[in-house]
Design a protein around this motif. Sequence first.
Motif, PDB file in Angstrom:
ATOM      1  N   THR A 170       0.832  -1.202   0.000  1.00  0.00           N
ATOM      2  CA  THR A 170       0.000   0.000   0.000  1.00  0.00           C
ATOM      3  C   THR A 170       0.867   1.253   0.000  1.00  0.00           C
ATOM      4  OG1 THR A 170      -1.744   1.218   1.177  1.00  0.00           O
ATOM      5  CG2 THR A 170      -0.190  -0.029   2.519  1.00  0.00           C
ATOM      6  N   ARG A 171       0.311   2.314  -0.555  1.00  0.00           N
ATOM      7  CA  ARG A 171       0.992   3.616  -0.483  1.00  0.00           C
ATOM      8  C   ARG A 171       0.699   4.300   0.844  1.00  0.00           C
ATOM      9  NH1 ARG A 171      -0.609   7.065  -5.645  1.00  0.00           N
ATOM     10  NH2 ARG A 171      -2.702   6.612  -4.869  1.00  0.00           N
ATOM     11  N   ASN A 172      -0.266   3.796   1.586  1.00  0.00           N
ATOM     12  CA  ASN A 172      -0.774   4.447   2.794  1.00  0.00           C
ATOM     13  C   ASN A 172      -0.170   3.804   4.042  1.00  0.00           C
ATOM     14  OD1 ASN A 172      -2.443   5.268   5.002  1.00  0.00           O
ATOM     15  ND2 ASN A 172      -4.008   5.868   3.541  1.00  0.00           N
ATOM     16  N   LEU A 173       0.647   4.548   4.765  1.00  0.00           N
ATOM     17  CA  LEU A 173       1.289   4.016   5.966  1.00  0.00           C
ATOM     18  C   LEU A 173       0.261   3.618   7.027  1.00  0.00           C
ATOM     19  CD1 LEU A 173       3.776   3.365   7.652  1.00  0.00           C
ATOM     20  CD2 LEU A 173       3.938   5.789   8.262  1.00  0.00           C
ATOM     21  N   GLU A 174      -0.828   4.383   7.161  1.00  0.00           N
ATOM     22  CA  GLU A 174      -1.847   4.059   8.159  1.00  0.00           C
ATOM     23  C   GLU A 174      -2.524   2.725   7.847  1.00  0.00           C
ATOM     24  OE1 GLU A 174      -2.302   5.716  11.000  1.00  0.00           O
ATOM     25  OE2 GLU A 174      -0.561   6.862  10.287  1.00  0.00           O
ATOM     26  N   THR A 175      -2.719   2.435   6.572  1.00  0.00           N
ATOM     27  CA  THR A 175      -3.281   1.147   6.185  1.00  0.00           C
ATOM     28  C   THR A 175      -2.322   0.014   6.552  1.00  0.00           C
ATOM     29  OG1 THR A 175      -4.531   2.119   4.356  1.00  0.00           O
ATOM     30  CG2 THR A 175      -4.089  -0.238   4.235  1.00  0.00           C
ATOM     31  N   ALA A 176      -1.040   0.215   6.321  1.00  0.00           N
ATOM     32  CA  ALA A 176      -0.041  -0.789   6.687  1.00  0.00           C
ATOM     33  C   ALA A 176      -0.026  -1.009   8.197  1.00  0.00           C
ATOM     34  CB  ALA A 176       1.343  -0.357   6.195  1.00  0.00           C
ATOM     35  N   LYS A 177      -0.181   0.066   8.976  1.00  0.00           N
ATOM     36  CA  LYS A 177      -0.240  -0.069  10.438  1.00  0.00           C
ATOM     37  C   LYS A 177      -1.434  -0.914  10.847  1.00  0.00           C
ATOM     38  CE  LYS A 177       1.924   4.360  11.691  1.00  0.00           C
ATOM     39  NZ  LYS A 177       1.685   5.659  12.367  1.00  0.00           N
ATOM     40  N   TRP A 178      -2.571  -0.682  10.187  1.00  0.00           N
ATOM     41  CA  TRP A 178      -3.777  -1.429  10.528  1.00  0.00           C
ATOM     42  C   TRP A 178      -3.566  -2.925  10.307  1.00  0.00           C
ATOM     43  CZ3 TRP A 178      -7.182  -4.761   8.164  1.00  0.00           C
ATOM     44  CH2 TRP A 178      -8.382  -4.999   8.854  1.00  0.00           C
ATOM     45  N   PHE A 179      -2.960  -3.267   9.184  1.00  0.00           N
ATOM     46  CA  PHE A 179      -2.709  -4.685   8.908  1.00  0.00           C
ATOM     47  C   PHE A 179      -1.683  -5.269   9.883  1.00  0.00           C
ATOM     48  CE2 PHE A 179      -4.735  -3.875   4.780  1.00  0.00           C
ATOM     49  CZ  PHE A 179      -5.489  -5.027   4.654  1.00  0.00           C
ATOM     50  N   ALA A 180      -0.677  -4.492  10.250  1.00  0.00           N
ATOM     51  CA  ALA A 180       0.321  -4.984  11.197  1.00  0.00           C
ATOM     52  C   ALA A 180      -0.285  -5.242  12.563  1.00  0.00           C
ATOM     53  CB  ALA A 180       1.468  -3.981  11.312  1.00  0.00           C
ATOM     54  N   ASN A 181      -1.273  -4.429  12.954  1.00  0.00           N
ATOM     55  CA  ASN A 181      -1.881  -4.553  14.274  1.00  0.00           C
ATOM     56  C   ASN A 181      -3.208  -5.307  14.262  1.00  0.00           C
ATOM     57  OD1 ASN A 181      -0.197  -2.834  16.232  1.00  0.00           O
ATOM     58  ND2 ASN A 181      -0.417  -1.494  14.453  1.00  0.00           N
ATOM     59  N   ARG A 182      -3.548  -5.907  13.128  1.00  0.00           N
ATOM     60  CA  ARG A 182      -4.845  -6.564  13.003  1.00  0.00           C
ATOM     61  C   ARG A 182      -4.997  -7.708  13.991  1.00  0.00           C
ATOM     62  NH1 ARG A 182      -7.226  -9.239   7.412  1.00  0.00           N
ATOM     63  NH2 ARG A 182      -9.387  -9.435   8.115  1.00  0.00           N
ATOM     64  N   PHE A 183      -3.938  -8.476  14.213  1.00  0.00           N
ATOM     65  CA  PHE A 183      -3.959  -9.576  15.176  1.00  0.00           C
ATOM     66  C   PHE A 183      -2.898  -9.291  16.227  1.00  0.00           C
ATOM     67  CE2 PHE A 183      -5.041 -11.275  10.959  1.00  0.00           C
ATOM     68  CZ  PHE A 183      -6.331 -11.716  11.206  1.00  0.00           C
ATOM     69  N   SER A 184      -3.298  -9.330  17.471  1.00  0.00           N
ATOM     70  CA  SER A 184      -2.362  -9.018  18.558  1.00  0.00           C
ATOM     71  C   SER A 184      -1.203 -10.011  18.547  1.00  0.00           C
ATOM     72  CB  SER A 184      -3.084  -9.084  19.903  1.00  0.00           C
ATOM     73  OG  SER A 184      -4.111  -8.111  19.952  1.00  0.00           O
ATOM     74  N   ALA A 185      -0.006  -9.490  18.472  1.00  0.00           N
ATOM     75  CA  ALA A 185       1.188 -10.327  18.467  1.00  0.00           C
ATOM     76  C   ALA A 185       2.392  -9.459  18.794  1.00  0.00           C
ATOM     77  CB  ALA A 185       1.371 -11.004  17.116  1.00  0.00           C
ATOM     78  N   SER A 186       3.424 -10.097  19.308  1.00  0.00           N
ATOM     79  CA  SER A 186       4.626  -9.352  19.678  1.00  0.00           C
ATOM     80  C   SER A 186       5.612  -9.233  18.532  1.00  0.00           C
ATOM     81  CB  SER A 186       5.317 -10.058  20.859  1.00  0.00           C
ATOM     82  OG  SER A 186       5.667 -11.393  20.498  1.00  0.00           O
ATOM     83  N   ASN A 187       5.379  -9.972  17.459  1.00  0.00           N
ATOM     84  CA  ASN A 187       6.349  -9.982  16.355  1.00  0.00           C
ATOM     85  C   ASN A 187       5.823  -9.284  15.108  1.00  0.00           C
ATOM     86  OD1 ASN A 187       4.392 -11.894  15.841  1.00  0.00           O
ATOM     87  ND2 ASN A 187       5.804 -13.383  14.945  1.00  0.00           N
ATOM     88  N   ASN A 188       4.846  -8.393  15.265  1.00  0.00           N
ATOM     89  CA  ASN A 188       4.344  -7.672  14.090  1.00  0.00           C
ATOM     90  C   ASN A 188       5.299  -6.532  13.708  1.00  0.00           C
ATOM     91  OD1 ASN A 188       3.709  -6.306  16.425  1.00  0.00           O
ATOM     92  ND2 ASN A 188       1.772  -5.527  15.666  1.00  0.00           N
ATOM     93  N   TYR A 189       5.258  -6.182  12.436  1.00  0.00           N
ATOM     94  CA  TYR A 189       6.147  -5.125  11.953  1.00  0.00           C
ATOM     95  C   TYR A 189       5.633  -4.613  10.600  1.00  0.00           C
ATOM     96  CZ  TYR A 189       8.117  -9.068   9.291  1.00  0.00           C
ATOM     97  OH  TYR A 189       8.281 -10.163   8.487  1.00  0.00           O
ATOM     98  N   ILE A 190       6.289  -3.577  10.106  1.00  0.00           N
ATOM     99  CA  ILE A 190       5.949  -3.012   8.800  1.00  0.00           C
ATOM    100  C   ILE A 190       7.162  -3.144   7.885  1.00  0.00           C
ATOM    101  CG2 ILE A 190       5.501  -0.847   7.566  1.00  0.00           C
ATOM    102  CD1 ILE A 190       3.720  -0.022   9.879  1.00  0.00           C
ATOM    103  N   LEU A 191       6.895  -3.532   6.655  1.00  0.00           N
ATOM    104  CA  LEU A 191       7.930  -3.531   5.629  1.00  0.00           C
ATOM    105  C   LEU A 191       7.811  -2.257   4.808  1.00  0.00           C
ATOM    106  CD1 LEU A 191       7.803  -7.224   4.334  1.00  0.00           C
ATOM    107  CD2 LEU A 191       9.617  -6.171   5.688  1.00  0.00           C
ATOM    108  N   LYS A 192       8.939  -1.696   4.459  1.00  0.00           N
ATOM    109  CA  LYS A 192       8.995  -0.488   3.631  1.00  0.00           C
ATOM    110  C   LYS A 192       9.915  -0.764   2.451  1.00  0.00           C
ATOM    111  CE  LYS A 192      10.526   4.363   3.836  1.00  0.00           C
ATOM    112  NZ  LYS A 192      11.135   5.405   4.716  1.00  0.00           N
TER     113      LYS A 192
END
Length: 230
Positions: A170-192
């Motif tokens: 996605t071009r939208n960082l907020e959308t990427a954050k939503w997907f990263a935080n969609r399921f509670s986990a300690s190993n979530n992250y964002i790729l750029k």
Amino acid sequence: METNLPQIKATFKTLCSTVKIKPLDFNIASHPFTNSIYACSKTRILILTNPEDYNEWESKLFNLMDRTESVIKLFFLVNKPYLLTVLKFVKPYLSLADFSNILSYAWISSENPNKDVNVNINTLMKWFKEADKLSLMDKEEYITYQNLPNELVLYRGISSKSNPKGISWTRNLETAKWFANRFSASNNYILKAKVTKKDILCYFNSRNEDEVVINTENIKAEKIRELITP
């Protein structure tokens, strides 16, 4: 080549008869053409784990397939987790325009197409490369796709259920954050990643996700953990 609707219907029927219904939790079922162990007839509720009831349901489904004169309407009968799998089986019988249109529908309708067990990432990239762009995207999406810059920054939110090698960004960082935080986990992250236009396969926005599907073969991505807080 034109779409061979009779052959597609025959393939649908073969898949329906070959794949046995698999009951899951809470009366949910796994099957190419239903997500429930129950179905309705005119007089009663059919329990699809019962062979006689299943045969009655299958007969009604086949009659509906026979009456259907549009290939996209046939795909409306497919249980969404199976859309890409069914497309894989009938692709040889589809025109390029119909294949592209159904690929778009299957991709957008599937919950997690980047982790489909029957259609791997390399196959998906091949399909998107082959697809007719005008049939794959709607008018506004195609205009956006055409006007994308020669180089742009994209993001992909990774949670415990994501495929890090997925082609949906996605071009939208907020959308990427939503997907990263969609399921509670300690190993979530964002790729750029910085992507050139030649690696962009298509653009979708029907779900307001500003989604860019890319060829990841030459992409170098970096992890950004500090950006995952909503």
